[in-house]
Structures are given as C-alpha cells and as structure tokens.
Design an enzyme around this catalytic site. Structure first.
Site, PDB file in Angstrom:
ATOM      1  N   LYS A 146       0.837  -1.209   0.000  1.00  0.00           N
ATOM      2  CA  LYS A 146       0.000   0.000   0.000  1.00  0.00           C
ATOM      3  C   LYS A 146       0.872   1.259   0.000  1.00  0.00           C
ATOM      4  O   LYS A 146       0.693   2.152  -0.828  1.00  0.00           O
ATOM      5  CB  LYS A 146      -0.946   0.016   1.220  1.00  0.00           C
ATOM      6  N   ARG A 201      -9.280   0.479   8.894  1.00  0.00           N
ATOM      7  CA  ARG A 201      -8.816  -0.872   9.227  1.00  0.00           C
ATOM      8  C   ARG A 201      -9.820  -1.629  10.086  1.00  0.00           C
ATOM      9  O   ARG A 201      -9.579  -2.782  10.420  1.00  0.00           O
ATOM     10  CB  ARG A 201      -7.504  -0.761   9.999  1.00  0.00           C
ATOM     11  N   ARG A 224      12.057  -5.983   4.890  1.00  0.00           N
ATOM     12  CA  ARG A 224      12.009  -4.561   5.246  1.00  0.00           C
ATOM     13  C   ARG A 224      12.555  -4.349   6.664  1.00  0.00           C
ATOM     14  O   ARG A 224      13.222  -3.361   6.936  1.00  0.00           O
ATOM     15  CB  ARG A 224      10.566  -4.041   5.146  1.00  0.00           C
ATOM     16  N   ARG A 269      11.845  -0.617  11.891  1.00  0.00           N
ATOM     17  CA  ARG A 269      10.480  -0.802  12.418  1.00  0.00           C
ATOM     18  C   ARG A 269      10.432  -2.052  13.271  1.00  0.00           C
ATOM     19  O   ARG A 269      10.610  -3.161  12.768  1.00  0.00           O
ATOM     20  CB  ARG A 269       9.476  -0.904  11.259  1.00  0.00           C
ATOM     21  N   ARG A 299      -0.139  -9.679  13.258  1.00  0.00           N
ATOM     22  CA  ARG A 299      -0.754  -8.615  12.442  1.00  0.00           C
ATOM     23  C   ARG A 299      -1.697  -9.209  11.394  1.00  0.00           C
ATOM     24  O   ARG A 299      -2.748  -8.636  11.104  1.00  0.00           O
ATOM     25  CB  ARG A 299       0.346  -7.762  11.771  1.00  0.00           C
TER      26      ARG A 299
HETATM   27  P1  B4P Z   1       4.584  -1.499   2.106  1.00  0.00           P
HETATM   28  O1  B4P Z   1       4.144  -0.803   0.872  1.00  0.00           O
HETATM   29  O2  B4P Z   1       5.399  -0.712   3.040  1.00  0.00           O
HETATM   30  O3  B4P Z   1       3.407  -2.151   2.929  1.00  0.00           O
HETATM   31  P2  B4P Z   1       2.124  -1.572   3.634  1.00  0.00           P
HETATM   32  O4  B4P Z   1       1.037  -2.445   3.086  1.00  0.00           O
HETATM   33  O5  B4P Z   1       1.968  -0.109   3.428  1.00  0.00           O
HETATM   34  O6  B4P Z   1       2.491  -1.785   5.175  1.00  0.00           O
HETATM   35  P3  B4P Z   1       1.891  -1.987   6.632  1.00  0.00           P
HETATM   36  O7  B4P Z   1       0.488  -2.507   6.575  1.00  0.00           O
HETATM   37  O8  B4P Z   1       2.931  -2.815   7.291  1.00  0.00           O
HETATM   38  O9  B4P Z   1       1.968  -0.665   7.393  1.00  0.00           O
HETATM   39  P4  B4P Z   1       1.125   0.448   8.120  1.00  0.00           P
HETATM   40  O10 B4P Z   1       2.111   1.519   8.216  1.00  0.00           O
HETATM   41  O11 B4P Z   1      -0.167   0.737   7.426  1.00  0.00           O
HETATM   42  O12 B4P Z   1       5.373  -2.786   1.620  1.00  0.00           O
HETATM   43  C1  B4P Z   1       6.018  -3.683   2.492  1.00  0.00           C
HETATM   44  C2  B4P Z   1       7.365  -4.118   1.948  1.00  0.00           C
HETATM   45  O13 B4P Z   1       7.195  -4.831   0.726  1.00  0.00           O
HETATM   46  C3  B4P Z   1       8.298  -2.954   1.631  1.00  0.00           C
HETATM   47  O14 B4P Z   1       9.588  -3.254   2.097  1.00  0.00           O
HETATM   48  C4  B4P Z   1       8.282  -2.873   0.108  1.00  0.00           C
HETATM   49  O15 B4P Z   1       9.516  -2.424  -0.419  1.00  0.00           O
HETATM   50  C5  B4P Z   1       8.020  -4.304  -0.294  1.00  0.00           C
HETATM   51  N1  B4P Z   1       7.263  -4.389  -1.534  1.00  0.00           N
HETATM   52  C6  B4P Z   1       6.213  -3.594  -1.908  1.00  0.00           C
HETATM   53  N2  B4P Z   1       5.759  -3.969  -3.125  1.00  0.00           N
HETATM   54  C7  B4P Z   1       6.517  -5.047  -3.525  1.00  0.00           C
HETATM   55  C8  B4P Z   1       6.537  -5.895  -4.687  1.00  0.00           C
HETATM   56  N3  B4P Z   1       5.686  -5.701  -5.702  1.00  0.00           N
HETATM   57  N4  B4P Z   1       7.423  -6.896  -4.735  1.00  0.00           N
HETATM   58  C9  B4P Z   1       8.308  -7.092  -3.722  1.00  0.00           C
HETATM   59  N5  B4P Z   1       8.368  -6.321  -2.604  1.00  0.00           N
HETATM   60  C10 B4P Z   1       7.477  -5.306  -2.503  1.00  0.00           C
HETATM   61  O16 B4P Z   1       0.732  -0.116   9.584  1.00  0.00           O
HETATM   62  C11 B4P Z   1       1.632  -0.341  10.647  1.00  0.00           C
HETATM   63  C12 B4P Z   1       0.907  -0.444  12.013  1.00  0.00           C
HETATM   64  O17 B4P Z   1       0.325   0.853  12.360  1.00  0.00           O
HETATM   65  C13 B4P Z   1      -0.279  -1.398  12.124  1.00  0.00           C
HETATM   66  O18 B4P Z   1       0.117  -2.740  12.400  1.00  0.00           O
HETATM   67  C14 B4P Z   1      -1.098  -0.772  13.308  1.00  0.00           C
HETATM   68  O19 B4P Z   1      -0.558  -1.127  14.563  1.00  0.00           O
HETATM   69  C15 B4P Z   1      -0.915   0.711  13.113  1.00  0.00           C
HETATM   70  N6  B4P Z   1      -2.009   1.325  12.324  1.00  0.00           N
HETATM   71  C16 B4P Z   1      -1.866   1.904  11.084  1.00  0.00           C
HETATM   72  N7  B4P Z   1      -3.073   2.330  10.638  1.00  0.00           N
HETATM   73  C17 B4P Z   1      -3.984   2.011  11.602  1.00  0.00           C
HETATM   74  C18 B4P Z   1      -5.405   2.163  11.702  1.00  0.00           C
HETATM   75  N8  B4P Z   1      -6.119   2.712  10.709  1.00  0.00           N
HETATM   76  N9  B4P Z   1      -6.022   1.719  12.820  1.00  0.00           N
HETATM   77  C19 B4P Z   1      -5.337   1.163  13.828  1.00  0.00           C
HETATM   78  N10 B4P Z   1      -3.975   0.968  13.798  1.00  0.00           N
HETATM   79  C20 B4P Z   1      -3.304   1.385  12.687  1.00  0.00           C
END
Ligand code: B4P
Length: 194
Positions: A14, A89, A128, A134, A146
């Site tokens: 995302k 979420r 990552r 992190r 998670r």
């Molecule tokens: P990202 O792009 O970083 O993944 P994400 O889905 O955004 O991450 P996440 O769900 O962990 O984080 P969030 O900050 O929302 O990609 C992950 C990795 O994959 C990266 O290293 C990237 O380089 C790699 N990658 C991407 N695309 C790729 C591809 N095509 N091929 C290979 N590799 C690839 O949440 C973190 C925490 O914050 C949650 O657990 C929760 O505790 C809290 N939180 C956030 N929002 C919340 C909400 N609305 N309510 C309650 N808690 C919340």
C-alpha cells in the site's frame, strides 16, 4: 473530487504504491501508519501509547486514528482528493470515514485491494525489517499476529465496500511497475465511467 482507499494486508504494498499514485492523480496521501510513526518519532503522549500497541502487532484504538484523520481532512480542505492508505482498518473506522466525508459533501469513490499470499507478505516484511528500524517488522511472531488482526478486524471492511459496489481486487504480486499499471488502469476505468 476523487477519494481512493488502498486496501490490503500488512506488507501488500500500500505504502509503496501510494507514493506513485498520489503523484499521478494529484491526491493528498493519508497514511495512518506514517502519521502514527511520526507521533512516535516526536515522542508525543499519543506516540508513546501507540508504540506499545504497534510493537505487539495490534491496532491503535479507533477513536485515536479517526481523530488523526479528521484533523488531516480539516488541514487539507482544498485538496482535489485523498488517498487513504492503511485506513480504514475496522468497520467502525469505515463508518466514521463515511460520516466525515458526508459532512464535506463527498464520499469514497473506489477501494482497490492488493491481493498477496501470506508467505510472500512475511518475506517482504522480514526483508524490510532488516533496514527499516520498524520493530513491528523484525519478529515473525508479531508479523503473524498482524495477519490475525487483519483477518479478524480488517477483512470485514472489504464487505462494507463490496456492498456499496466500490471494491475491486487487484493482484499485488509481480513488479512494482506492473502493479502500479494495474492500479492505474482500474482508476482510469472508474474515471472514464463517471
Ligand atoms: P509497504 O508498501 O510498506 O506495505 P504496507 O502495506 O503499506 O504496510 P503496513 O500494513 O505494514 O503498514 P502500516 O504503516 O499501514 O510494503 C512492504 C514491503 O514490501 C516494503 O519493504 C516494500 O519495499 C516491499 N514491496 C512492496 N511492493 C513489492 C513488490 N511488488 N514486490 C516485492 N516487494 C514489494 O501499519 C503499521 C501499524 O500501524 C499497524 O500494524 C497498526 O498497529 C498501526 N495502524 C496503522 N493504521 C492504523 C489504523 N487505521 N487503525 C489502527 N492501527 C493502525
């Protein structure tokens, strides 16, 4: 105005895809994960509370994240549209977002859900974790927690948007450029039908 939700499990890409999408479609990026990590970096009372919860792989309370989003919507009153990344979420968050947008006489247009299998997600997050600093990415146990939280609390959000006919699944495996092209095609299709 065009409002997009980028949906999917932790590590589905995302945040990665949001960076390019906001540039192409001139959207304001609202990532609750980034906003919470910002509070942690600034050692605010909210950040200190959030850190403990995030380190365990749990969700920060709804009222906290809804308050953060409300603030950001107010600060960006002139935006052409928003990209919500990692929010909503929970079903409560989704319903609160509907109300906040209704007050602003707008709505969610489209929800694009990145589909990636769990073993690939674990691999990406552990990778990552080697460099991101992190703490929620370094332990496989926390990562699996998670996913459990995602399937219990977040998956019902998909149903909410399916019922509203706004939900579209997008294959999230392959190169970052290929996935970006799939997301862009879905947005362009939606816009051409309006
Ligand atoms: P990202 O792009 O970083 O993944 P994400 O889905 O955004 O991450 P996440 O769900 O962990 O984080 P969030 O900050 O929302 O990609 C992950 C990795 O994959 C990266 O290293 C990237 O380089 C790699 N990658 C991407 N695309 C790729 C591809 N095509 N091929 C290979 N590799 C690839 O949440 C973190 C925490 O914050 C949650 O657990 C929760 O505790 C809290 N939180 C956030 N929002 C919340 C909400 N609305 N309510 C309650 N808690 C919340």
């Amino acid at each position: 105005m065009f409002n997009l939700v980028l949906f999917g499990p932790p590590g589905s890409g995302k945040g990665t895809q949001a960076t390019n999408l906001i540039e192409k479609y001139k959207l304001v990026h609202l990532s609750t994960g980034d906003l919470l990590r910002n509070e942690i970096a600034n050692k605010t009372p909210l950040g200190l509370e959030a850190k403990k919860i995030m380190d365990e792989g749990q969700l920060v309370p709804d009222e906290v994240v809804i308050g953060i989003i409300d603030n950001c919507l107010e600060k960006n009153a002139l935006a052409q549209g928003f990209l919500f990344d990692g929010f909503p979420r929970t079903l409560n968050q989704a319903k609160a977002l509907d109300k906040l947008l209704e007050l602003k006489k707008t709505q969610i247009d489209l929800v694009l859900a990145l589909q990636v299998n769990e073993e690939e997600l674990v691999r990406r997050l552990l990778e990552r974790g080697k460099t991101s600093g992190r703490s929620d990415d370094t332990s496989e146990e926390v990562i699996r927690k998670r996913f459990q939280v995602y399937s219990n609390d977040t998956e019902p959000v998909a149903q909410h948007y399916k019922e509203a006919d706004k939900f579209k699944a997008i294959p999230g495996e392959g190169s970052i450029d290929d996935i970006f092209a799939r997301l862009s095609a879905a947005i362009d299709d939606y816009k051409s039908e309006q």
